[in-house]
Design an enzyme around this catalytic site. Structure first.
Site, PDB file in Angstrom:
ATOM      1  N   ASP A 103      -3.098   0.994   4.518  1.00 30.75           N
ATOM      2  CA  ASP A 103      -2.489   0.841   5.840  1.00 30.75           C
ATOM      3  C   ASP A 103      -1.644   2.074   6.165  1.00 30.75           C
ATOM      4  OD1 ASP A 103      -3.560  -1.693   5.889  1.00 30.75           O
ATOM      5  OD2 ASP A 103      -1.732  -2.648   5.134  1.00 30.75           O
TER       6      ASP A 103
HETATM    7  N1  URA Z   1      -3.258  -4.242   0.872  1.00 30.27           N
HETATM    8  C1  URA Z   1      -2.519  -4.135   1.990  1.00 30.27           C
HETATM    9  O1  URA Z   1      -2.032  -5.116   2.506  1.00 30.27           O
HETATM   10  N2  URA Z   1      -2.333  -2.929   2.503  1.00 30.27           N
HETATM   11  C2  URA Z   1      -2.829  -1.796   1.955  1.00 30.27           C
HETATM   12  O2  URA Z   1      -2.601  -0.708   2.486  1.00 30.27           O
HETATM   13  C3  URA Z   1      -3.600  -1.926   0.797  1.00 30.27           C
HETATM   14  C4  URA Z   1      -3.810  -3.169   0.257  1.00 30.27           C
END
Ligand code: URA
Length: 238
Positions: A103
């Site tokens: 993310d």
């Molecule tokens: N899980 C998440 O919630 N975000 C990420 O960036 C990676 C795994």
């Protein structure tokens, strides 16, 4: 491959610059000065020299980055900077992409490569490559949350169960999370399911590949030969 493409891919200069170097007689193929930018070279057989130094062409590039927050894990971001934008020019022309997603507000290990086959096999849920994350949360982590992770967690939106994961509690508000898939916002949603809101998330490893702690946020380096071998094994390719 054309010699001018070879040289610009190697970061020697722009296509225009390398054409000039070729005209100026600075490029040798198999010991002979060449003067045509259109000359074809075989990357496995031909010896290419520039200013008396041999250039070894790497077909596949494997980089690990410590992804900073605020950057998206894509190749084109329109209004956002991407992990690929953070790479030097010489990598921009090599079709490198992030193997897997983090993310925008997640930090940590990002594998960048132009080896589509390896990326695909590493990300395949069938391979079950374990990703390890460090998370900080609002709410107090409890032993029963660990049990929930072990059973796998139900995501209502998609009507699916995640594969079993592992929660390792470090303190009331800190944990490691181990997952074998890469579903959308998976760690945040698994923790949300047990009533914890993630306030900070960092990926620490992916299979055998561990984030190099010397890399500052936004920095990257090539994988060592050993690391490449090990991830190929993780991906079932050796
Ligand atoms: N899980 C998440 O919630 N975000 C990420 O960036 C990676 C795994």
């Amino acid at each position: 491959m054309r010699i001018d493409k070879f040289l610009s891919n190697m970061g020697i200069g722009s296509r225009k610059e390398v054409k000039k170097y070729i005209k100026d007689g600075l490029v040798l193929v198999n010991g002979e000065v060449i003067n045509k930018p259109t000359k074809k070279v075989d990357i496995d057989k031909d010896k290419v020299e520039f200013q008396n130094e041999e250039l070894i062409y790497e077909e596949y590039i494997y980089l690990m980055m410590n992804k900073p927050q605020g950057v998206i894990s894509a190749t084109e971001g329109y209004s956002y900077q991407t992990v690929v934008d953070l790479l030097e020019d010489k990598y921009q022309k090599r079709d490198i992409f992030p193997a897997g997603r983090l993310d925008k507000d997640t930090e940590g290990l990002m594998l960048l490569t132009n080896d589509g086959r390896l990326a695909h096999s590493l990300l395949s849920p069938k391979r079950g490559v374990i990703k390890k994350y460090y998370a900080q949360v609002d709410g107090v982590l409890e032993e029963k949350d660990m049990e929930a992770f072990e059973k796998g967690i139900y995501f209502e939106e998609e009507d699916i169960h995640t594969l079993p994961g592992k929660l390792e509690i470090l303190s009331d508000h800190e944990c490691y999370v181990y997952i074998q898939e890469g579903k959308y916002h998976q760690v945040k949603r698994m923790l949300a399911h047990v009533g914890k809101e993630v306030t900070y998330l960092k990926r620490l490893s992916m299979g055998s590949l561990k984030l190099d702690e010397d890399l500052l946020e936004g920095e990257y380096r090539s994988l060592t030969e050993k690391e490449v071998e090990a991830i190929k094994k993780d991906g079932g390719q050796q």
